[in-house]
Structures are given as structure tokens and as C-alpha cells.
Scaffold this active site. Structure first.
Site, PDB file in Angstrom:
ATOM      1  N   ASP A  36      -2.887 -19.704  17.243  1.00 39.59           N
ATOM      2  CA  ASP A  36      -4.240 -20.227  17.365  1.00 39.59           C
ATOM      3  C   ASP A  36      -4.398 -21.552  16.608  1.00 39.59           C
ATOM      4  OD1 ASP A  36      -6.938 -19.392  18.300  1.00 39.59           O
ATOM      5  OD2 ASP A  36      -7.427 -19.643  16.187  1.00 39.59           O
ATOM      6  N   GLU A  53      -1.113 -23.484  20.346  1.00 39.97           N
ATOM      7  CA  GLU A  53      -2.330 -23.976  21.011  1.00 39.97           C
ATOM      8  C   GLU A  53      -2.514 -25.398  20.510  1.00 39.97           C
ATOM      9  OE1 GLU A  53      -6.077 -22.358  19.781  1.00 39.97           O
ATOM     10  OE2 GLU A  53      -6.963 -22.642  21.755  1.00 39.97           O
TER      11      GLU A  53
HETATM   12  O1  ISL Z   1     -14.620 -24.135  21.992  1.00 37.64           O
HETATM   13  C1  ISL Z   1     -13.597 -24.744  21.902  1.00 37.64           C
HETATM   14  C2  ISL Z   1     -13.548 -26.088  21.274  1.00 37.64           C
HETATM   15  O2  ISL Z   1     -14.790 -26.715  21.479  1.00 37.64           O
HETATM   16  C3  ISL Z   1     -12.405 -24.065  22.433  1.00 37.64           C
HETATM   17  O3  ISL Z   1     -11.599 -24.985  23.045  1.00 37.64           O
HETATM   18  C4  ISL Z   1     -11.706 -23.331  21.308  1.00 37.64           C
HETATM   19  O4  ISL Z   1     -12.521 -23.136  20.208  1.00 37.64           O
HETATM   20  C5  ISL Z   1     -10.502 -24.094  20.812  1.00 37.64           C
HETATM   21  O5  ISL Z   1      -9.682 -24.310  21.916  1.00 37.64           O
HETATM   22  C6  ISL Z   1      -9.744 -23.218  19.790  1.00 37.64           C
HETATM   23  O6  ISL Z   1      -9.582 -21.931  20.364  1.00 37.64           O
HETATM   24  C7  ISL Z   1      -9.021 -20.908  19.540  1.00 37.64           C
HETATM   25  O7  ISL Z   1      -9.604 -20.895  18.238  1.00 37.64           O
HETATM   26  C8  ISL Z   1     -10.966 -20.504  18.101  1.00 37.64           C
HETATM   27  C9  ISL Z   1     -11.379 -19.294  18.956  1.00 37.64           C
HETATM   28  O8  ISL Z   1     -12.806 -19.253  19.046  1.00 37.64           O
HETATM   29  C10 ISL Z   1     -10.801 -19.400  20.362  1.00 37.64           C
HETATM   30  O9  ISL Z   1     -11.129 -18.227  21.110  1.00 37.64           O
HETATM   31  C11 ISL Z   1      -9.298 -19.564  20.231  1.00 37.64           C
HETATM   32  O10 ISL Z   1      -8.663 -19.575  21.516  1.00 37.64           O
HETATM   33  C12 ISL Z   1     -11.133 -20.145  16.633  1.00 37.64           C
HETATM   34  O11 ISL Z   1     -10.186 -19.152  16.302  1.00 37.64           O
END
Ligand code: ISL
Ligand code: CA
Length: 559
Positions: free
Chosen positions: A205, A259
Site C-alpha cells: 500500500d 502501489e
Molecule cells: O483516494 C485516493 C487518492 O486520492 C486513492 O487513489 C487511494 O487513496 C490511493 O491510491 C492510495 O490507496 C491505498 O491507500 C489508502 C487506502 O484508502 C486505499 O484503499 C489503498 O488502496 C490508504 O491506506
């Protein structure tokens, strides 16, 4: 458990991954919330589909401020999802079917209810104080102008110790301090705990965010609306990842999918070049964010989309690798986002998008329900949304009077993460067969017509088209490892690319529109035979140099 031998062949390059958001996949005990035993009840469905790996979104103990992306105990299964024994049974069930499991490593931040943070906030000299990022006020306010992604400042005032703590996301998600070697070693221990149980690796993440800028200077104004580029380019991110690789990933031969939110194309190879020893592959966000300006939905064109595919493919180079995806738990449903979810075109365009994702030089990631063409939910009121990001932005934008409610809701109807979080649609039974209780989030009212039971019974369904695409990919190395070449980047409606490996060459032709058109193959190409078509129209005969493309027709030709 003995350390795994280093996996020489990068097995994960030949795999197809299926993402499960456990809260919304299958409820086995009638509490309206998906759980691990619910997933286990559906393993034959996954095996029939033909996927090789499951990526499980966070299953750890959490207060669910961000539906599990706020972890309270990294070694405990979330009570709503079941027990550690349930996890072990699920893993055994997957492996018995030849399916590997990767889990979600969320270590840029923890929950504020994690024991580490409960200690850290006790006092400035608590041994855990430096597990997180605390700073004194500046001019009576936050230490800098960093925004949170979930509305407001990224700094939360803590009166008890008279300092602010950093949280890129919700206030209940304080950022961990990776400068602290104790934090890095705690994370490595968590990773070993789950690897020793037999998971194959991790989806990481927002992993580029773990290195913070030295001195935490203010963001320049042009980055305030898109802070991720600054958050993802800290000075020590590669040092931390190479250390993690040396300490954990390499000894276990574990796969790591980063990610890469905020990582620009030029920097991506630094994360995935296998010679550097960091990650196996990354998700880029430039496709799913193509039509977004922060919270606003903006138009996109097919040439823009095609240009991004080419750039992403180039970042892989000959030593790196990517993940290909059009949907996940953070984005609207693929068929509504990039296809056409009107009744006449929904199935055809869903099959076309699946063809696109499953013929890339990258590991395809399918999101639960996209194999059924599940579409966006008809949200109308703010009260229908669950997402912490929506609520934070509503407070920041609408309740302050900056943006009219109707305007924000109109954009949200196209962009909300909640579209992907409505319960999986298994059958035409009550609540789509997801639960015998009251679902935690409303089921899409289209479930009587759009569900797994109907589609597993229909050979021409989106589900069975996915099965045929997966089988074709598995039997065609050129579609996995072959060079990618867009042969008509400027065409406004046709997406045409070749995949070439040695003397094996394939052409993928996608009509991104509702008009039929006669398409002359560029460069004097001639088709040999259609190997897979989505049933929209006739395919061209051997030797043809032009093709009549029906609306949303998707065909893979051997050249
Ligand atoms: O809302 C976003 C940015 O404005 C999304 O793209 C997302 O928060 C971002 O991609 C990061 O995502 C990951 O981390 C977040 C979580 O809310 C998301 O579900 C996860 O995929 C924080 O852990
Ligand atoms: Ca349940």
C-alpha cells in the site's frame, strides 16, 4: 518453516491475479459483512475462472476507519472476517487448488488504535514516540502545508503532548516513521510472520510514501492539489526497499507489488528493475486517473489512453515488470469507467476491456465482479456513501461552501471508490446471494440480471469470456512476454496493438465505440486467423488486410 529457495523463474510474470475485497465478497455468517469463510465457500468459482493468485485486501484487525487500511494489529485477523484458523483454512483451500495468496502490506501508516501509537502518544519521551512523525507547531499551526488525501491538513494536533502528528490519509491513520530502524524491523517481522504461514508475497500500500522529504518543507503551490508526486519521491525510499528486499523478500522468494501512486514514469524502473533488488512490479495510476483532476471527473480520449499504455509498457523495459488493471477497490467499475454500461453495450464492452487487460506485457489484476461486468451503483445522496475519503472531502469542500453539493455529488457519481465496494453479485436471490442478513453497503439493484449464477450458466457470458481469455493467455507466451507495439496511436476509436515474441505475432483489435467501422490494417499487416473474439460481429478471413469492426468488437488475431 525453511526459507524458500530463491525463485529463479519469475513465476508471477505468467500469473493472473484476482483481487478480493473481503468485506464485500461473500458473507458466511449472516452479519452482512463478507468474511474469510465466505471466500473459502467460493474457491471452486475462482478455480473455474482460472486465476493463479488471489490478492486479499487487508484482513487484519482494524477499527475500519478506512475499511481495513488502518491496521490495529498486524498479526490478528479482523474479528468481522473470522479467526486465524479461518485464515489458515482459506490459505489451505487456495493452495489445494493451485492458487497462491498475496496479502496487503499497509505499512506507510497504522491505525491510531495500534498499541504502538497508543504508546507513542503517551509522552514525548515514550520509547515508541519515534515510531510516528511528531512535530512542534509552526506559527501556532501545522508544521507545514501538507494536505491529507481524505480532506483537510495532513497534521493532527495532539493537546496531550503539545505536538502534531502526520497522517497522509485519515486522522486515524498516523504515518509510521521509517527513519526509525525499529519500525523497519517491526515491519520485517510482520512480513516473516505471514510468509512463514505460506503467503507468496505482498501488495504494498502506497509504499513509495514511506520515505518523507528531509525537513518536511512546504509543498510548492502547484503540488497542493496533487501531493502524491512529492510524497512518493522521498530521498530514502530505494534504500528502504532494497533493505526490505535483502532482509525479507529475497530470502523468501516473495513477490512484491508496489502501489506506485505518485511515481512518475521516469522513476518507475528504479522500483522494478530486478537488478536493483526492490519490488517485482508496480501498479501505475495514470490509466485509472486519466480522467481525474483531484476529485473532479474530466473527459478523456482513446488516444490519451493509448499513449499511457505505451508509456507504462516502456517503463517495464527488459528488466522491470508492471501490473495491468482497470479496476480495484479504489476506483469506479471498469465497464462504467472505460466501457459503456448501457444495456446494449455493457457485456460487449466489458469483454473488450478484459481483452485489453489480459493481453498486456504485465501481470493482469482482475477485480472481483469485473468478470461479471458489475457496474457503478446509482448513488443519489451523500448518506448512501460509506467511504472515509468521500466524507472527508464533503466536509472540506461542501460543508465549507466551496463546492455546491449537487456539483460534488455529480462528480462522485462517476468517481467514488464505493462503486467497487458494493457486494459481489452471486445470484438473483435476496441481496444477490451475498448475505442472508442486511448487507453493510447496498447491493446494486441490477443484481437480478447481473450475477455469477446467470453467467456461469451462459457460455457467451462475460465470465466465460474471461475464462477463454485466461486460457488463451496461459497457452500463448507472446501475449505475456512479447513486445508491445501500438500500431495506430492516433486513431480516435480503434485500439490496435501487436504482441510479438520471436516468430509469434498477434494483433489485438478493440473497437472503443458504438459505431461499426471498416478498419484498414496499418503497415500492410494481414491477419492469419482470429484466435478469440467477443462475439460482437464477424471476424476477418485469413489474409485480410482490412477488418469490419462491429460496435465494441474485441478480437485477438494471429498474424
Ligand atoms: O483516494 C485516493 C487518492 O486520492 C486513492 O487513489 C487511494 O487513496 C490511493 O491510491 C492510495 O490507496 C491505498 O491507500 C489508502 C487506502 O484508502 C486505499 O484503499 C489503498 O488502496 C490508504 O491506506
Ligand atoms: Ca460475515
Amino acid at each position: 518453516m525453511e526459507k524458500r529457495p530463491l525463485s529463479n523463474a519469475a513465476w508471477w510474470k505468467d500469473a493472473v491475479v484476482y483481487q478480493i475485497y473481503p468485506r464485500s465478497f461473500m458473507d458466511s455468517n449472516g452479519d452482512g459483512i463478507g468474511d474469510l469463510n465466505g471466500i473459502r465457500a467460493k474457491l471452486d468459482y475462482l478455480q473455474e475462472l482460472g486465476v493463479d493468485v488471489v490478492w486479499l485486501s487487508p484482513h487484519f484487525d482494524s477499527p475500519n476507519a478506512d475499511n481495513g487500511y488502518d491496521i490495529r494489529d498486524y498479526r490478528q485477523v479482523m474479528a468481522e472476517f473470522g479467526s486465524m484458523a479461518d485464515f489458515d483454512h482459506l490459505l489451505a483451500g487456495l493452495k489445494a487448488r493451485g492458487i497462491q495468496l498475496i496479502i496487503d502490506l499497509v505499512v506507510n501508516h497504522s491505525s491510531d488504535e495500534h498499541a504502538w501509537f497508543q504508546q507513542s502518544r503517551q509522552s514525548r519521551d515514550n520509547p515508541y514516540r519515534d515510531y510516528y512523525i511528531w512535530r512542534d507547531p509552526v506559527d501556532g499551526g501545522p508544521p507545514n502545508n501538507y494536505p491529507s488525501f481524505f480532506g483537510g491538513s495532513a497534521w493532527q494536533w495532539d493537546a496531550h503532548t503539545g505536538q502534531y502528528y502526520l497522517h497522509y490519509f485519515a486522522t486515524k491513520q498516523p504515518d509510521l516513521n521509517w527513519e526509525n530502524p525499529a519500525v523497519r524491523h517491526e515491519v520485517y517481522e510482520v512480513m516473516r510472520f505471514w510468509l512463514d504461514k505460506g503467503v507468496a508475497g505482498f501488495r504494498m500500500d502506497v509504499i513509495p510514501f514511506i520515505s518523507k522529504q528531509d525537513g518536511l518543507p512546504n509543498l510548492p503551490p502547484e503540488h497542493l492539489a496533487h501531493p502524491e508526486a512529492v510524497y512518493a519521491s522521498g530521498p530514502r525510499v530505494h534504500q528502504y526497499l532494497q533493505d526490505m528486499h535483502r532482509e525479507v523478500l529475497a530470502p523468501y522468494g516473495a513477490v512484491a507489488v508496489g502501489e506506485a501512486f505518485g511515481v512518475d514514469f521516469a522513476a518507475a524502473p528504479l522500483f522494478t528493475d530486478a537488478r536493483r533488488g526492490e519490488l517485482s512490479m508496480v501498479f501505475h495510476f495514470d490509466i485509472v486517473r486519466l480522467d481525474r483532476d483531484n476529485w473532479r471527473k474530466i473527459p478523456w480520449t482513446l488516444p490519451q489512453l493509448k499513449a499511457v499504455y505505451t508509456r507504462i509498457d516502456q517503463t517495464g523495459g527488459s528488466h522491470g515488470w508492471n501490473a495491468a488493471f482497470l479496476g480495484n477497490h479504489d476506483n469506479p467499475r471498469a465497464v462504467s469507467h472505460f466501457g459503456d454500461d448501457r444495456p446494449a453495450w455493457r457485456a460487449l464492452s466489458a469483454k473488450a476491456l478484459a481483452t485489453l487487460t489480459l493481453t498486456q506485457r504485465a501481470t493482469p489484476f482482475l477485480y472481483q465482479g469485473d468478470e461479471l461486468g458489475m457496474a457503478n451503483y446509482p448513488f443519489e445522496r451523500i448518506e448512501q456513501y460509506d467511504d472515509v475519503e468521500v466524507k472527508g472531502n464533503w466536509r472540506m469542500l461542501v460543508e465549507t461552501g466551496q463546492v455546491p453539493a449537487a456539483e460534488y455529488l455529480a462528480h462522485l457519481r462517476e468517481t467514488s471508490r464505493d462503486h467497487a465496494r458494493t457486494p459481489m453479485q452471486w445470484s438473483a436471490d435476496a441481496h444477490a446471494g451475498f448475505t442472508t442478513g442486511t448487507p453493510w453497503l447496498a447491493v446494486n439493484p441490477d443484481y437480478p440480471d447481473w450475477n455469477a449464477a446467470a453467467q456461469t450458466a451462459d457460455p457467451q457470458s462475460i465470465y466465460h469470456h474471461h475464462r477463454r481469455l485466461l486460457a488463451l493467455r496461459r497457452s500463448t507466451p507472446a501475449l505475456v512476454h512479447g513486445a508491445y507495439q501500438d500500431i495506430d496511436p492516433a486513431h480516435p476509436q480503434v485500439f490496435a496493438y501487436t504482441r510479438t515474441l520471436g516468430e509469434h505475432a498477434y494483433l489485438v483489435l478493440l473497437n472503443f465505440g458504438t459505431e461499426a467501422l471498416r478498419y484498414a490494417l496499418p503497415g500492410g499487416l494481414r491477419v492469419a486467423e482470429a484466435v478469440l473474439d467477443n462475439g460482437a460481429g464477424d471476424t476477418a478471413a485469413a489474409g485480410a488486410s482490412q477488418v469490419l469492426l462491429a460496435p465494441w468488437q474485441a478480437t485477438v488475431y494471429r498474424l
